[in-house]
Design a protein around this motif. Structure first.
Motif, PDB file in Angstrom:
ATOM      1  N   SER A  87       0.840  -1.195   0.000  1.00  0.00           N
ATOM      2  CA  SER A  87       0.000   0.000   0.000  1.00  0.00           C
ATOM      3  C   SER A  87       0.877   1.247   0.000  1.00  0.00           C
ATOM      4  O   SER A  87       2.096   1.170  -0.075  1.00  0.00           O
ATOM      5  CB  SER A  87      -0.906   0.001   1.238  1.00  0.00           C
ATOM      6  OG  SER A  87      -0.118   0.115   2.411  1.00  0.00           O
ATOM      7  N   MET A  88       0.212   2.410   0.115  1.00  0.00           N
ATOM      8  CA  MET A  88       0.941   3.668   0.147  1.00  0.00           C
ATOM      9  C   MET A  88       1.845   3.767   1.376  1.00  0.00           C
ATOM     10  O   MET A  88       2.913   4.367   1.336  1.00  0.00           O
ATOM     11  CB  MET A  88      -0.034   4.840   0.127  1.00  0.00           C
ATOM     12  CG  MET A  88       0.621   6.195  -0.071  1.00  0.00           C
ATOM     13  SD  MET A  88      -0.482   7.598   0.240  1.00  0.00           S
ATOM     14  CE  MET A  88      -1.806   7.277  -0.913  1.00  0.00           C
ATOM     15  N   TYR A  89       1.421   3.165   2.492  1.00  0.00           N
ATOM     16  CA  TYR A  89       2.240   3.144   3.713  1.00  0.00           C
ATOM     17  C   TYR A  89       2.387   1.711   4.205  1.00  0.00           C
ATOM     18  O   TYR A  89       1.392   1.045   4.521  1.00  0.00           O
ATOM     19  CB  TYR A  89       1.622   4.006   4.808  1.00  0.00           C
ATOM     20  CG  TYR A  89       2.447   3.976   6.083  1.00  0.00           C
ATOM     21  CD1 TYR A  89       3.544   4.819   6.234  1.00  0.00           C
ATOM     22  CD2 TYR A  89       2.146   3.091   7.116  1.00  0.00           C
ATOM     23  CE1 TYR A  89       4.324   4.776   7.389  1.00  0.00           C
ATOM     24  CE2 TYR A  89       2.918   3.043   8.267  1.00  0.00           C
ATOM     25  CZ  TYR A  89       3.999   3.891   8.396  1.00  0.00           C
ATOM     26  OH  TYR A  89       4.765   3.854   9.537  1.00  0.00           O
ATOM     27  N   ILE A  90       3.620   1.226   4.261  1.00  0.00           N
ATOM     28  CA  ILE A  90       3.932  -0.093   4.800  1.00  0.00           C
ATOM     29  C   ILE A  90       4.732   0.104   6.091  1.00  0.00           C
ATOM     30  O   ILE A  90       5.766   0.766   6.079  1.00  0.00           O
ATOM     31  CB  ILE A  90       4.761  -0.917   3.801  1.00  0.00           C
ATOM     32  CG1 ILE A  90       3.940  -1.213   2.544  1.00  0.00           C
ATOM     33  CG2 ILE A  90       5.234  -2.216   4.434  1.00  0.00           C
ATOM     34  CD1 ILE A  90       4.715  -1.934   1.467  1.00  0.00           C
ATOM     35  N   PRO A  91       4.288  -0.418   7.226  1.00  0.00           N
ATOM     36  CA  PRO A  91       5.035  -0.248   8.475  1.00  0.00           C
ATOM     37  C   PRO A  91       6.419  -0.882   8.372  1.00  0.00           C
ATOM     38  O   PRO A  91       6.560  -1.989   7.841  1.00  0.00           O
ATOM     39  CB  PRO A  91       4.165  -0.951   9.517  1.00  0.00           C
ATOM     40  CG  PRO A  91       3.305  -1.878   8.733  1.00  0.00           C
ATOM     41  CD  PRO A  91       3.069  -1.222   7.418  1.00  0.00           C
TER      42      PRO A  91
END
Length: 277
Positions: free
Chosen positions: A18-22
Motif C-alpha cells: 500500500s501507500m504506507y507499509i510499516p
C-alpha cells in the motif's frame, strides 16, 4: 473450517502492499559497547534489512530500510500473485529508510537472563509510486501517483535473550512499541499533466513481537506486527477516488495493517556469561 478461512483470509489481505507499509524496524537488545546486531529478511510485501551498534554501554544507533517487491518485479506482493487482479487490493511500489539513536540496557542488569529494555528515537523517509491505466475503445488515460513522506518516531524495545533456564544464547524474544507521526505529500498526474496534490498527516501505533532462535551468532527470526494509522477525513471529498485512499472511509489513507516476516539475524560482541569463565 470454512468459518476459520472467512476470518483468516481478510486478515492476511491486510498485509498487502500500500501507500504506507510499516517498517520492520530494528529490535537489537544490545547490552554493551561494541555489540552489533544485524538482520535481513522478507515479508508478504517487502524485503528488509536493519542493523544496530552500541557505541558505549548505554548509547547505540540503528539504521533500517524496506523495499517492496514491485520495485524490482512485476508483482506488488504475494497476494497479487495468488489472487485474481480483481480480488487483490495491492497497490504501490514502496521504499523506506530510517535512522535512530537511543539508550540501551536501560535496566543496567549484570545478571544473565534478566529482561532488557532500550528506547530509541529517530526519523525516516518513504516514497510510494504507482500507475493506473484506464482504456476504452479510442484511448488510454494514465494516472501516475507519487507520495513522499517523513516519519518521526519513538520506540521502546523489551525482551530477553535467555528463557526456561537455558544458559546458551540460542533463544531471544521480545516486544516493541512504536509511536510515530508521518507527514505526507501526495501528487497525481494524468497523461503527464498535473491533476491533484494534497498534504496530510497520520499518527501511527505500531506494536511488534519477535522470536529469534539458532546459534550463538546466527539465528532464524520470525516477526509479527500491527499498524494502526489515524488520519482526518477529507472534508471536501476531493481525493477519495484517487489511488491509495480509502473509498469507503472518504479521504482516509489506505495502509498496510498487519505484517509478517521471516529472516536471519547475526550478532557479534555479545556480553559473556561470567559463569562460563
Amino acid at each position: 473450517m470454512k468459518r476459520l478461512y472467512f476470518f483468516i483470509i481478510p486478515l492476511l489481505l491486510q498485509s498487502c502492499s500500500s501507500m504506507y507499509i510499516p517498517p520492520v524496524s530494528s529490535i537489537p537488545l544490545l547490552e554493551k559497547k561494541g555489540e552489533f546486531q544485524g538482520e535481513a529478511g522478507a515479508s508478504t510485501n517487502s524485503i528488509y534489512a536493519n542493523a544496530a551498534y552500541a557505541f558505549t554501554d548505554h548509547i547505540a544507533a540503528s539504521v533500517s530500510g524496506n523495499l517492496s517487491y514491485k520495485n524490482f518485479s512485476n508483482q506488488y506482493d504475494i497476494f497479487s500473485i495468488i489472487l485474481p487482479p480483481l480480488l487483490s487490493s495491492s497497490k504501490f511500489a514502496h521504499r523506506y529508510a530510517e535512522a535512530s539513536v537511543g539508550a540501551v540496557n536501560v535496566l543496567r542488569s549484570e545478571t544473565s537472563g534478566k529482561p532488557i529494555l532500550e528506547i530509541f528515537g529517530g526519523m525516516g523517509r518513504g516514497r510510494a509510486t504507482d500507475n493506473e491505466s484506464i482504456c476504452n475503445w479510442y484511448r488510454c488515460d494514465n494516472t501516475d501517483c507519487a507520495c513522499d513522506y517523513y516519519s518521526f518516531f519513538a520506540q521502546g524495545n523489551f525482551g530477553v535473550k535467555e528463557c526456561f533456564g537455558i544458559k546458551q544464547p540460542i533463544f531471544e524474544t521480545g516486544l516493541s512499541m512504536r509511536l510515530a507521526y508521518s507527514l505526507f505529500n501526495y501528487v497525481a498526474n494524468k497523461n503527464d499533466d498535473f491533476l491533484f496534490q494534497t498534504n496530510f498527516g497520520a499518527f501511527h501505533i505500531e506494536p511488534m513481537g519477535f522470536v529469534r532462535v539458532g546459534g550463538e551468532k546466527l539465528k532464524f527470526v520470525y516477526r509479527q506486527g500491527l499498524n494502526l494509522a489515524f488520519t482526518k477525513k477529507d472534508p471536501t471529498g476531493e481525493h477519495y477516488s484517487f489511488r491509495g485512499f480509502n473509498e469507503t472511509n472518504i479521504g482516509k489513507l489506505r495502509y498496510t495493517i498487519f505484517h509478517f516476516s521471516i529472516g536471519a539475524s547475526y550478532r557479534i560482541g555479545e556480553k559473556t556469561d561470567k559463569s562460563k569463565k
